[in-house]
Design a protein around this motif. Structure first.
Motif: not given
Length: 313
Positions: A253-254, A267-269, A300-301, A309-311
């Motif tokens: 997971q990211t 950096n968190d992706q 990297l996502a 992911s946001k949706l």
């Protein structure tokens, strides 16, 4: 390979790996216990002995052949964080190479597989599947372990013959068995008599790992006959599914792998997309030969995945 993932994980999230790589070993007169420290020390010691890049004083100059190597392929658009780079280079003796994933992903797949084939003496042919890397790939980490030994007392191939081999499911098959007339005694560990069932031994080793480090009494017994099966098999699989089934989900997971690649904007992706593993073992009249190689692909996502992911959130 999980030690590399742990080194690239952050803070408390790193503890999610501890149940998989917890290590309890005895090094000299010093006992080390810990989810990451112990593993790092053990692997560093193995590499010190088995790495072909180390000085001749650290090699196994007699006895079996043993080789353990690590490799890393980083997209040329990025850099590794200093602490992560120091860990993989100094502790794990990893050779790092910059590559062009967006334009030459297929070439890198072939390069990594060629590297693994050479490191395993030609036994692992295709570590990374065709098409497994693309423009979103950021980092590939791979390792290879090779072992080849020879019996102190070799078996006479002319005496090898088929015998019954009993499978756990009750089936009986015929396989070649090796024998020698020169072995007239065996070594038995008395304290294992209660664990002849492999499932009992497995459960005990998990609940009491220290039992594997204790000194065991040995009994000698005469053998009227001595036969062991001659065999050869290989296995390859995508390991991320198994890791997830075991409960290890954070690296996939990211948001967790923030300590490996220095990428300011996202950096968190970074996440582990795939884990490939291939192994081989053969036992014959000359001796045993075994190898294993693993590859971890970090991505990297993409913008599309981040929007999805946001949706979903």
């Amino acid at each position: 390979m999980l030690s590399f993932v742990a080194a690239g994980s952050k803070g408390i999230q790193f503890c999610g790996l501890s149940f998989v790589i917890t290590c309890y070993v005895k090094l000299g007169c010093c006992r080390v216990k810990g989810p990451y420290l112990g593993t790092t020390i053990v692997l560093s010691e193995i590499i010190r002995v088995a790495s072909p890049d180390e000085g001749s004083g650290n090699h196994l100059n007699c006895g079996p052949q043993l080789k353990f190597v690590n490799g890393a392929w980083l997209d040329q658009r990025f850099m590794l964080k200093p602490s992560f780079e120091t860990t993989i280079k100094d502790s794990y003796k990893t050779n790092l190479k910059n590559v062009d994933f967006p334009n030459k992903a297929n070439e890198v797949v072939e390069e990594v597989s060629t590297w693994a084939e050479k490191a395993t003496q030609g036994l692992v042919k295709e570590l990374l599947p065709s098409g497994s890397l693309d423009s979103d790939t950021t980092l590939v980490l791979a390792n290879a372990l090779y072992f080849k030994g020879s019996w102190v007392r070799k078996f006479d191939a002319s005496k090898t013959q088929p015998k019954n081999f009993y499978l756990l499911n009750g089936r009986v098959i015929h396989v070649p068995f090796m024998t020698t007339e020169r072995i007239t005694e065996e070594h038995e560990y008395e304290c294992f008599q209660d664990f002849m069932d492999s499932s009992n031994l497995s459960k005990c080793s998990k609940t009491k790992p220290e039992m594997l480090n204790q000194q065991l009494d040995v009994e000698r017994a005469k053998l009227p006959e001595f036969w062991i099966p001659k065999f050869k098999f290989s296995s390859e699989f995508e390991a991320s599914h198994t890791m997830k089934e075991m409960g290890l989900t954070l690296p996939f997971q990211t948001g967790d792998l923030t300590e490996a690649v220095d990428h300011c904007s996202h950096n968190d992706q970074l996440y582990v997309s795939d884990m490939s593993h291939e192994s081989f073992i053969e036992v014959n009249e000359e001796g045993p030969e075994a190898t294993a190689s693993s590859g971890i692909m970090w991505q990297l996502a993409s913008e599309k995945n981040r929007l999805s992911s946001k949706l979903c959130g």
